[in-house]
Motif scaffolding. Structure first.
Motif, PDB file in Angstrom:
ATOM      1  N   ILE A  37      -6.589   8.888   0.203  1.00 51.18           N
ATOM      2  CA  ILE A  37      -6.206   7.898   0.624  1.00 51.18           C
ATOM      3  C   ILE A  37      -5.293   6.951   0.080  1.00 51.18           C
ATOM      4  CG2 ILE A  37      -7.360   5.711   1.958  1.00 51.18           C
ATOM      5  CD1 ILE A  37      -9.772   7.381   2.253  1.00 51.18           C
ATOM      6  N   ARG A  38      -4.360   6.387   0.597  1.00 52.08           N
ATOM      7  CA  ARG A  38      -3.310   5.587   0.179  1.00 52.08           C
ATOM      8  C   ARG A  38      -3.146   4.372   0.995  1.00 52.08           C
ATOM      9  NH1 ARG A  38       2.685   6.483  -2.071  1.00 52.08           N
ATOM     10  NH2 ARG A  38       3.340   4.348  -2.040  1.00 52.08           N
ATOM     11  N   ILE A  39      -3.173   3.096   0.549  1.00 52.44           N
ATOM     12  CA  ILE A  39      -3.326   1.990   1.146  1.00 52.44           C
ATOM     13  C   ILE A  39      -2.126   1.028   0.384  1.00 52.44           C
ATOM     14  CG2 ILE A  39      -4.377  -0.194   1.974  1.00 52.44           C
ATOM     15  CD1 ILE A  39      -7.148   1.264   1.398  1.00 52.44           C
ATOM     16  N   ASP A  40      -0.723   0.651   1.151  1.00 53.78           N
ATOM     17  CA  ASP A  40       0.217  -0.161   0.888  1.00 53.78           C
ATOM     18  C   ASP A  40       0.110  -1.508   1.551  1.00 53.78           C
ATOM     19  OD1 ASP A  40       1.095   1.771  -1.123  1.00 53.78           O
ATOM     20  OD2 ASP A  40       2.139   2.941   0.547  1.00 53.78           O
ATOM     21  N   LEU A  41       0.028  -2.528   0.821  1.00 59.34           N
ATOM     22  CA  LEU A  41      -0.184  -3.831   1.432  1.00 59.34           C
ATOM     23  C   LEU A  41       0.793  -4.687   0.688  1.00 59.34           C
ATOM     24  CD1 LEU A  41      -3.892  -4.261   0.974  1.00 59.34           C
ATOM     25  CD2 LEU A  41      -2.750  -3.664   3.139  1.00 59.34           C
ATOM     26  N   GLU A  42       1.194  -5.861   1.653  1.00 60.06           N
ATOM     27  CA  GLU A  42       1.899  -6.931   1.044  1.00 60.06           C
ATOM     28  C   GLU A  42       1.353  -8.156   1.725  1.00 60.06           C
ATOM     29  OE1 GLU A  42       6.544  -8.496   1.671  1.00 60.06           O
ATOM     30  OE2 GLU A  42       6.045  -6.363   1.913  1.00 60.06           O
ATOM     31  N   ASP A  43       1.108  -9.175   0.605  1.00 58.04           N
ATOM     32  CA  ASP A  43       0.626 -10.435   1.299  1.00 58.04           C
ATOM     33  C   ASP A  43       1.674 -11.454   1.728  1.00 58.04           C
ATOM     34  OD1 ASP A  43       1.812 -11.525  -0.845  1.00 58.04           O
ATOM     35  OD2 ASP A  43       0.051 -11.948  -2.376  1.00 58.04           O
ATOM     36  N   SER A  44       1.321 -12.704   1.944  1.00 58.40           N
ATOM     37  CA  SER A  44       2.271 -13.550   2.586  1.00 58.40           C
ATOM     38  C   SER A  44       3.189 -13.975   1.844  1.00 58.40           C
ATOM     39  CB  SER A  44       1.187 -14.748   3.123  1.00 58.40           C
ATOM     40  OG  SER A  44       0.458 -15.258   2.286  1.00 58.40           O
ATOM     41  N   ASP A  45       2.905 -13.836   0.261  1.00 59.51           N
ATOM     42  CA  ASP A  45       3.961 -14.484  -0.652  1.00 59.51           C
ATOM     43  C   ASP A  45       4.885 -13.299  -1.109  1.00 59.51           C
ATOM     44  OD1 ASP A  45       2.607 -16.950  -0.779  1.00 59.51           O
ATOM     45  OD2 ASP A  45       1.002 -15.865  -2.445  1.00 59.51           O
ATOM     46  N   GLY A  46       4.808 -12.006  -0.548  1.00 56.41           N
ATOM     47  CA  GLY A  46       5.910 -10.949  -0.573  1.00 56.41           C
ATOM     48  C   GLY A  46       5.205 -10.122  -1.787  1.00 56.41           C
ATOM     49  N   ALA A  47       4.055 -10.358  -2.315  1.00 56.27           N
ATOM     50  CA  ALA A  47       3.657  -9.375  -3.542  1.00 56.27           C
ATOM     51  C   ALA A  47       3.161  -8.236  -3.040  1.00 56.27           C
ATOM     52  CB  ALA A  47       2.283  -9.807  -4.287  1.00 56.27           C
ATOM     53  N   LYS A  48       3.404  -6.893  -3.322  1.00 59.92           N
ATOM     54  CA  LYS A  48       3.070  -5.671  -2.974  1.00 59.92           C
ATOM     55  C   LYS A  48       1.968  -5.223  -3.515  1.00 59.92           C
ATOM     56  CE  LYS A  48       7.483  -4.692  -0.928  1.00 59.92           C
ATOM     57  NZ  LYS A  48       8.645  -3.703  -0.859  1.00 59.92           N
ATOM     58  N   TYR A  49       1.059  -4.452  -2.910  1.00 59.67           N
ATOM     59  CA  TYR A  49      -0.255  -3.907  -3.412  1.00 59.67           C
ATOM     60  C   TYR A  49      -0.383  -2.392  -3.184  1.00 59.67           C
ATOM     61  CZ  TYR A  49      -1.423  -8.915  -4.001  1.00 59.67           C
ATOM     62  OH  TYR A  49      -1.446 -10.065  -4.373  1.00 59.67           O
ATOM     63  N   ASN A  50      -0.650  -1.328  -4.009  1.00 52.09           N
ATOM     64  CA  ASN A  50      -0.905  -0.019  -3.730  1.00 52.09           C
ATOM     65  C   ASN A  50      -2.124   0.265  -4.141  1.00 52.09           C
ATOM     66  OD1 ASN A  50       2.126   0.127  -2.698  1.00 52.09           O
ATOM     67  ND2 ASN A  50       2.533   0.191  -4.731  1.00 52.09           N
ATOM     68  N   PHE A  51      -3.007   1.015  -3.393  1.00 51.57           N
ATOM     69  CA  PHE A  51      -4.429   1.610  -3.754  1.00 51.57           C
ATOM     70  C   PHE A  51      -4.154   3.016  -3.344  1.00 51.57           C
ATOM     71  CE2 PHE A  51      -5.017  -3.040  -2.324  1.00 51.57           C
ATOM     72  CZ  PHE A  51      -5.710  -3.476  -3.459  1.00 51.57           C
ATOM     73  N   SER A  52      -4.642   3.738  -4.494  1.00 52.38           N
ATOM     74  CA  SER A  52      -4.705   5.166  -3.925  1.00 52.38           C
ATOM     75  C   SER A  52      -6.311   5.622  -4.345  1.00 52.38           C
ATOM     76  CB  SER A  52      -3.971   6.140  -4.987  1.00 52.38           C
ATOM     77  OG  SER A  52      -2.497   5.737  -4.540  1.00 52.38           O
ATOM     78  N   LEU A  53      -6.862   6.340  -3.501  1.00 49.42           N
ATOM     79  CA  LEU A  53      -8.194   7.002  -3.717  1.00 49.42           C
ATOM     80  C   LEU A  53      -8.056   8.475  -3.515  1.00 49.42           C
ATOM     81  CD1 LEU A  53      -8.847   4.178  -1.762  1.00 49.42           C
ATOM     82  CD2 LEU A  53     -10.852   4.769  -3.095  1.00 49.42           C
ATOM     83  N   GLU A  54      -8.787   9.062  -4.562  1.00 45.55           N
ATOM     84  CA  GLU A  54      -8.522  10.713  -4.159  1.00 45.55           C
ATOM     85  C   GLU A  54      -9.888  11.191  -4.730  1.00 45.55           C
ATOM     86  OE1 GLU A  54      -5.201  13.073  -6.149  1.00 45.55           O
ATOM     87  OE2 GLU A  54      -4.224  11.356  -6.008  1.00 45.55           O
ATOM     88  N   GLY A  55     -10.337  12.162  -4.183  1.00 47.90           N
ATOM     89  CA  GLY A  55     -11.634  12.854  -4.452  1.00 47.90           C
ATOM     90  C   GLY A  55     -12.689  12.469  -3.497  1.00 47.90           C
ATOM     91  N   ASN A  56     -13.874  12.213  -3.906  1.00 48.03           N
ATOM     92  CA  ASN A  56     -14.961  11.979  -3.231  1.00 48.03           C
ATOM     93  C   ASN A  56     -15.011  10.485  -2.782  1.00 48.03           C
ATOM     94  OD1 ASN A  56     -17.388  11.940  -2.084  1.00 48.03           O
ATOM     95  ND2 ASN A  56     -18.631  11.790  -3.985  1.00 48.03           N
ATOM     96  N   VAL A  57     -14.235  10.181  -1.604  1.00 47.59           N
ATOM     97  CA  VAL A  57     -14.177   8.527  -1.128  1.00 47.59           C
ATOM     98  C   VAL A  57     -15.423   8.569  -0.027  1.00 47.59           C
ATOM     99  CG1 VAL A  57     -12.645   7.298   0.180  1.00 47.59           C
ATOM    100  CG2 VAL A  57     -11.505   9.048  -1.208  1.00 47.59           C
ATOM    101  N   THR A  58     -16.253   7.427  -0.670  1.00 44.74           N
ATOM    102  CA  THR A  58     -17.247   7.099   0.238  1.00 44.74           C
ATOM    103  C   THR A  58     -17.137   5.844   0.958  1.00 44.74           C
ATOM    104  OG1 THR A  58     -18.342   5.985  -1.577  1.00 44.74           O
ATOM    105  CG2 THR A  58     -18.754   8.317  -1.635  1.00 44.74           C
ATOM    106  N   ARG A  59     -17.933   5.678   1.856  1.00 44.47           N
ATOM    107  CA  ARG A  59     -18.135   4.298   2.328  1.00 44.47           C
ATOM    108  C   ARG A  59     -18.177   3.119   1.467  1.00 44.47           C
ATOM    109  NH1 ARG A  59     -21.999   1.004   5.083  1.00 44.47           N
ATOM    110  NH2 ARG A  59     -21.263   0.033   6.925  1.00 44.47           N
ATOM    111  N   GLU A  60     -18.844   3.270   0.485  1.00 44.58           N
ATOM    112  CA  GLU A  60     -19.200   2.212  -0.496  1.00 44.58           C
ATOM    113  C   GLU A  60     -17.882   1.868  -1.194  1.00 44.58           C
ATOM    114  OE1 GLU A  60     -21.393   5.005  -0.017  1.00 44.58           O
ATOM    115  OE2 GLU A  60     -22.777   3.511   1.276  1.00 44.58           O
ATOM    116  N   LYS A  61     -17.097   2.974  -1.458  1.00 39.33           N
ATOM    117  CA  LYS A  61     -16.007   2.776  -2.374  1.00 39.33           C
ATOM    118  C   LYS A  61     -14.903   2.199  -1.366  1.00 39.33           C
ATOM    119  CE  LYS A  61     -16.653   6.765  -5.348  1.00 39.33           C
ATOM    120  NZ  LYS A  61     -16.377   8.100  -5.633  1.00 39.33           N
ATOM    121  N   MET A  62     -15.165   2.520  -0.191  1.00 34.90           N
ATOM    122  CA  MET A  62     -13.878   2.065   0.898  1.00 34.90           C
ATOM    123  C   MET A  62     -14.237   0.291   0.887  1.00 34.90           C
ATOM    124  SD  MET A  62     -11.402   3.700   1.591  1.00 34.90           S
ATOM    125  CE  MET A  62     -10.717   2.798   2.620  1.00 34.90           C
ATOM    126  N   LEU A  63     -15.416  -0.239   1.033  1.00 39.03           N
ATOM    127  CA  LEU A  63     -16.051  -1.285   1.279  1.00 39.03           C
ATOM    128  C   LEU A  63     -15.543  -2.174   0.048  1.00 39.03           C
ATOM    129  CD1 LEU A  63     -19.461  -0.940   2.843  1.00 39.03           C
ATOM    130  CD2 LEU A  63     -17.502  -1.912   3.823  1.00 39.03           C
TER     131      LEU A  63
END
Length: 131
Positions: free
Chosen positions: A6-32
């Motif tokens: 799972i890869r999540i790419d975000l940008e906040d209202s100030d223009g800063a960019k965030y990239n999250f990558s999850l690989e392997g055993n991705v659980t509901r708790e980890k997503m929360l």
């Protein structure tokens, strides 16, 4: 079984960019935990703020905007909804949506006198009380 990625790419209202990558055993708790981190960083989903095309979305917007902490009742939501959107709504409609939000785990619900009292459940509370 295939590894989850799972890869999540975000940008906040100030223009800063965030990239999250999850690989392997991705659980509901980890997503929360990722969503909790996003909440701490004040990153909001852009669609949630702009799509107010349903009554349920409008009611949730009123709740989120006016009662982020503390308890509220359906009568309080009715008053704020009519002030915000300048359109009438039945108390029974609001009560129905609040009941649905409680079933989905978005709000906590408890009897307070003759009326139900509600409170928004934050991600950390949802994790402790899974529904």
């Amino acid at each position: 079984m295939a590894r989850k990625r799972i890869r999540i790419d975000l940008e906040d209202s100030d223009g800063a960019k965030y990239n999250f990558s999850l690989e392997g055993n991705v659980t509901r708790e980890k997503m929360l935990k990722i969503f909790e981190l996003m909440n701490l960083m004040n990153i909001e989903e852009p669609e949630a703020a702009t799509q107010l095309d349903s009554i349920g979305a409008k009611i949730w917007n009123v709740i989120d905007k006016n009662f982020p902490i503390g308890k509220f009742t359906s009568s309080m939501i009715l008053e704020k909804y009519e002030d915000e959107y300048e359109e009438p709504i039945k108390l029974s409609v609001i009560s129905t949506y609040l009941s649905r939000f409680a079933v989905k785990g978005r709000v906590a619900r408890e009897k307070q006198g003759k009326e139900w009292a509600y409170q928004i459940l934050k991600i950390a509370q949802r994790e402790k009380n899974p529904t």
